[in-house]
Design an enzyme around this catalytic site. Sequence first.
Site, PDB file in Angstrom:
ATOM      1  N   ASP A  70      38.638  47.084  39.630  1.00  0.00           N
ATOM      2  CA  ASP A  70      40.306  48.794  38.498  1.00  0.00           C
ATOM      3  C   ASP A  70      39.475  49.510  38.335  1.00  0.00           C
ATOM      4  O   ASP A  70      40.107  50.795  37.753  1.00  0.00           O
ATOM      5  CB  ASP A  70      40.383  47.427  37.913  1.00  0.00           C
ATOM      6  CG  ASP A  70      39.863  46.983  37.087  1.00  0.00           C
ATOM      7  OD1 ASP A  70      38.027  46.584  37.007  1.00  0.00           O
ATOM      8  OD2 ASP A  70      40.020  45.694  35.937  1.00  0.00           O
ATOM      9  N   GLN A 109      37.306  42.827  38.538  1.00  0.00           N
ATOM     10  CA  GLN A 109      35.799  43.284  38.937  1.00  0.00           C
ATOM     11  C   GLN A 109      35.546  41.706  39.231  1.00  0.00           C
ATOM     12  O   GLN A 109      35.600  41.059  38.305  1.00  0.00           O
ATOM     13  CB  GLN A 109      34.644  44.252  38.699  1.00  0.00           C
ATOM     14  CG  GLN A 109      35.466  45.844  38.514  1.00  0.00           C
ATOM     15  CD  GLN A 109      34.247  45.785  38.575  1.00  0.00           C
ATOM     16  OE1 GLN A 109      34.429  47.396  37.982  1.00  0.00           O
ATOM     17  NE2 GLN A 109      32.971  46.289  39.125  1.00  0.00           N
ATOM     18  N   HIS A 110      34.415  41.509  40.032  1.00  0.00           N
ATOM     19  CA  HIS A 110      33.179  40.062  39.211  1.00  0.00           C
ATOM     20  C   HIS A 110      33.967  38.724  39.487  1.00  0.00           C
ATOM     21  O   HIS A 110      33.248  38.029  40.007  1.00  0.00           O
ATOM     22  CB  HIS A 110      33.032  39.835  38.339  1.00  0.00           C
ATOM     23  CG  HIS A 110      32.126  41.499  37.918  1.00  0.00           C
ATOM     24  ND1 HIS A 110      31.187  42.432  38.626  1.00  0.00           N
ATOM     25  CD2 HIS A 110      32.444  42.748  36.765  1.00  0.00           C
ATOM     26  CE1 HIS A 110      31.288  43.213  37.491  1.00  0.00           C
ATOM     27  NE2 HIS A 110      31.924  43.316  37.195  1.00  0.00           N
TER      28      HIS A 110
HETATM   29  O1  LIG Z   1      33.951  43.175  34.918  1.00  0.00           O
HETATM   30  C1  LIG Z   1      34.548  44.666  34.621  1.00  0.00           C
HETATM   31  C2  LIG Z   1      33.557  46.131  34.666  1.00  0.00           C
HETATM   32  O2  LIG Z   1      31.956  45.467  35.201  1.00  0.00           O
HETATM   33  C3  LIG Z   1      35.817  44.592  33.608  1.00  0.00           C
HETATM   34  O3  LIG Z   1      36.390  46.049  33.538  1.00  0.00           O
HETATM   35  C4  LIG Z   1      36.437  44.100  34.307  1.00  0.00           C
HETATM   36  O4  LIG Z   1      36.845  44.638  35.758  1.00  0.00           O
HETATM   37  C5  LIG Z   1      38.401  43.918  34.392  1.00  0.00           C
HETATM   38  O5  LIG Z   1      38.587  45.095  33.291  1.00  0.00           O
HETATM   39  P1  LIG Z   1      39.811  44.802  32.631  1.00  0.00           P
HETATM   40  O6  LIG Z   1      41.108  44.368  32.964  1.00  0.00           O
HETATM   41  O7  LIG Z   1      40.097  44.855  31.645  1.00  0.00           O
HETATM   42  O8  LIG Z   1      40.232  46.496  32.486  1.00  0.00           O
END
Ligand SMILES: O=C(CO)[C@@H](O)[C@H](O)COP(=O)(O)O
Length: 501
Positions: free
Chosen positions: A260, A71-72
């Site tokens: 994700d 995300q983000h």
């Molecule tokens: O920033 C967040 C949720 O807000 C993280 O969960 C990212 O989405 C990265 O996820 P992973 O790569 O650790 O699964």
Amino acid sequence: MPLVAGIDSSTQSCKVVIRDAETGALVRQGRAPHPDGTEVDPAAWWAALRAAVAEAGGLADVVAISVAGQQHGMVCLDEAGEVVRPALLWNDTRSAGAASDLVAEAGDGEAGRRAWAEAAGSVPVASFTATKLRWLARHEPANAARVAAVCLPHDWLTWRLAGAPGLAALRTDRGDASGTGYWSPHTGDYRWDLLEQALGRRVTVPTVLGPAEPAGRLDPRALAGADGPGSGADGPGSGADGPAPGAGAAAVLLGPGTGDNAAAALGVGAGPGDVVVSVGTSGTVFAVADTPAADPSGTVAGFADATGRFLPLVCTLNAARVLDAAATLLGVDLTELAELALAAPPGADGLVMVPYLEGERTPNRPDATGSVHGLTLRTSTPAHLARAAVEGLLCALADGLDALRAQGARVDRVLLVGGGARSLAVRRIAPQVFGCPVVAPPAGEYVADGAARQAAWVALGGAAPPSWPLAGAQEYVAEPVPAIRERYARARDHVLDQFVA
Ligand SMILES: O=C(CO)[C@@H](O)[C@H](O)COP(=O)(O)O
Ligand SMILES: Nc1ncnc2c1ncn2[C@@H]1O[C@H](COP(=O)(O)OP(=O)(O)O)[C@@H](O)[C@H]1O
């Protein structure tokens, strides 16, 4: 037996699963690593996606594809669809000051936080895309001036699969849009005022699709071409809106994709009363809810999910990599680390690790560092340190579980997923720390599975995604050990006092 593909473009790697759309049976899979670092050229994700797809035997026989992504992350594109600068990832903390500024501009203290929680569902910290745009505007004005569109990692990959057919064809979903800081889960609309507040002007953002609404069709040339943007058939395309030209006779559908965590919820089939704890690069604790959250403390992010509902979520910056770091420190592999951790007593005789190895997001301490408390002759062993590392990352997640409960989440079942859940120590120590049993589905790629399930929903239609069984989950039960969290809380508060945000 129609087949679908689910892609997980997460922080450390890209994973692809090919599944039977109707039964969910796994047919084949592939993966490829991503580069390290908190700023990454999106071309590296594209190269990894292509490598993972190749390892999974290609996509020639699938009817639909969905991409889930970290995300983000801020992916900025210019008028021609070229990437303006490397993407800043969710775990890049350079925009912490920008986050504080944006919150302060909405009001002093609690008032500013409440305004953001009500407007965008979440109080922005450095992870959120809006803060990265503000950072860009302040620190790289020349790059900021070139930005014609901003999107997220999964949006960009979906667009590339469609043949990069012009900025107007960018698509996203509610789940990932809710992590930008300029989209409201409450109204389902972009908050153009917040986007303008962040970057200083309005730019193109992806159209937000419904949960099973197609994002276009696969351009068969997209996966065949060279790696770099602009390289012939593989680069950003014609500028036309809608499906890419040259989509094959088979017309493979592209799903809207999602973030994700929303995909993981879909992958494990999380329902009412389920809380998912993911031990990946990030540690996340989340539930599927019928109403949006708005937590003015900023602990719980009020995201949307991938089914039309909501996904209140707590995210830490330090999870599976705490295991990697402890293993490196001790000169062992991850299996040996788990064996060591399980050889020490619960609570590690008072050795506590506060694992803020990348700073921390929840609590919001971007500049914090990790620390170890309670070193004595007795606790100076590899087993004690291994146990303290596992307990430390789990205590941070247990704090997240409490915060979710405080926001009204029902916790009937805790499901443990993510790469770190492959650790037997994590699975066995989690119930001692969380104070309740945990259910660990078999080791798998639940984010990619959730994306595949979304793709199946897009292909098969219907009011809900097809029901795929989650077989072989194992329950881990242990006597709660409250002293672990009590000692952790004292050490944590000591660290928080040292690094006041
Ligand atoms: O920033 C967040 C949720 O807000 C993280 O969960 C990212 O989405 C990265 O996820 P992973 O790569 O650790 O699964
Ligand atoms: N057997 C294992 N024991 C403990 N941790 C593991 C094991 N296998 C993988 N991991 C952890 O999984 C992490 C990657 O998890 P993953 O969920 O794939 O991350 P992301 O989705 O954020 O890219 C690595 O940092 C590694 O520590």
